[in-house]
Design a protein around this motif. Structure first.
Motif, PDB file in Angstrom:
ATOM      1  N   THR A 197       0.857  -1.188   0.000  1.00 53.99           N
ATOM      2  CA  THR A 197       0.000   0.000   0.000  1.00 53.99           C
ATOM      3  C   THR A 197       0.893   1.238   0.000  1.00 53.99           C
ATOM      4  OG1 THR A 197      -0.107   0.205   2.415  1.00 53.99           O
ATOM      5  CG2 THR A 197      -1.710  -1.263   1.368  1.00 53.99           C
ATOM      6  N   THR A 206      -2.135  -6.399  -8.419  1.00 51.86           N
ATOM      7  CA  THR A 206      -2.845  -5.588  -7.437  1.00 51.86           C
ATOM      8  C   THR A 206      -3.284  -6.486  -6.281  1.00 51.86           C
ATOM      9  OG1 THR A 206      -5.041  -5.952  -8.383  1.00 51.86           O
ATOM     10  CG2 THR A 206      -3.719  -4.135  -9.313  1.00 51.86           C
ATOM     11  N   GLU A 225      -5.882  -8.849  -7.421  1.00 53.18           N
ATOM     12  CA  GLU A 225      -5.335  -9.904  -8.270  1.00 53.18           C
ATOM     13  C   GLU A 225      -4.552 -10.924  -7.444  1.00 53.18           C
ATOM     14  OE1 GLU A 225      -4.713  -7.369 -12.431  1.00 53.18           O
ATOM     15  OE2 GLU A 225      -3.156  -7.361 -10.879  1.00 53.18           O
TER      16      GLU A 225
END
Length: 258
Positions: free
Chosen positions: A63, A76, A79
């Motif tokens: 993050t 991501t 994902e």
């Protein structure tokens, strides 16, 4: 919350049980070692007496506020979760329990969304999801003398911290014995592949004697190639994967292969 005891009953036909610990895969990190993951998954599935514990940091979950670089991850967070759902699904019947790691807790802390809980739900093992850790009571096999099952206790948690040097990491592992009495202790997080044994005297009040109980401590390493953050910080390349634990029904014995 008190210590959680989760009982697992495996086949009485198992003379031995072998355990691998999947932790610190860091799926989504560009250095994630997929080949090693598939090799380990195949090893578990090759024999019916092989099982796995999922012990946190399966996903990298970078993050903007984390040490991991959100712009370097090749998947991501959504994902990463999707990949884990798909690739861990063949192991769903072999998973004894699953915990959260500090990487997955990044999203849980910021949004209340528990991606490990979502993964467990998909795999059909919601009842085996223990975010902070768990004490497993594992039974299998049959003893020839009395027909009773072999029983082992396993305490596992992802862990936090651990120190920069090997001694500090081992000391943190040993401190798990301050929490609960168990045959086997499993930690992760430090990317340090190591195992050691200790013993402790335990009073047997029913038989008025004292038993010497052997305790096995092991730490699973990462599933990452060396580089990136580890290289920048000057960390040594770590031995990848996890020690494999073999439990015997009779006589009771724990063997660990590094």
């Amino acid at each position: 919350m008190s210590m959680i005891l989760h009982e697992i009953s495996l086949s009485p036909d198992h003379d031995t049980v072998e355990l691998d610990t999947f932790s610190d895969l860091h799926v989504g990190d560009p250095l994630f070692n997929r080949d090693l993951f598939y090799e380990r998954r195949e090893w578990v599935l090759e024999q019916p007496n092989r099982y796995v514990i999922l012990n946190g940091d399966l996903m990298n979950i970078a993050t903007k506020r984390s040490i991991s670089d959100v712009y370097e991850d090749v998947l991501t967070p959504a994902e990463q979760l999707r990949w884990c759902k798909q690739e861990l699904y063949p192991l769903r019947d072999r998973i004894l329990s699953i915990t959260n790691g500090n990487h997955e807790d990044r999203i849980k802390r910021d949004t209340s969304i528990d991606v490990v809980g979502e993964l467990a739900e998909h795999l059909g093992i919601r009842d085996r999801h223990f975010p902070n850790g768990v004490l497993l009571k594992l039974g299998f096999g049959r003893k020839r003398k009395n027909g009773k099952r072999a029983v082992y206790t396993i305490y596992h948690t992802h862990g936090r911290g651990g120190g920069a040097l090997q001694g500090g990491k081992v000391l943190r592992m040993a401190r798990m014995a301050n929490v609960v009495l168990a045959d086997i202790y499993i930690s992760s997080h430090t990317h340090f592949k190591v195992v050691f044994k200790e013993s402790i005297y335990v009073p047997d009040l029913y038989n008025n004697n004292v038993r010497l109980v052997e305790q096995t401590f092991l730490n699973s390493s990462a599933n990452l190639h060396w580089g990136g953050y580890a290289q920048v910080q000057g960390y040594k390349p770590g031995a990848q994967g996890s020690p494999v634990t073999r439990l015997y029904a009779e006589p009771k014995r724990v063997e660990v292969t590094l």
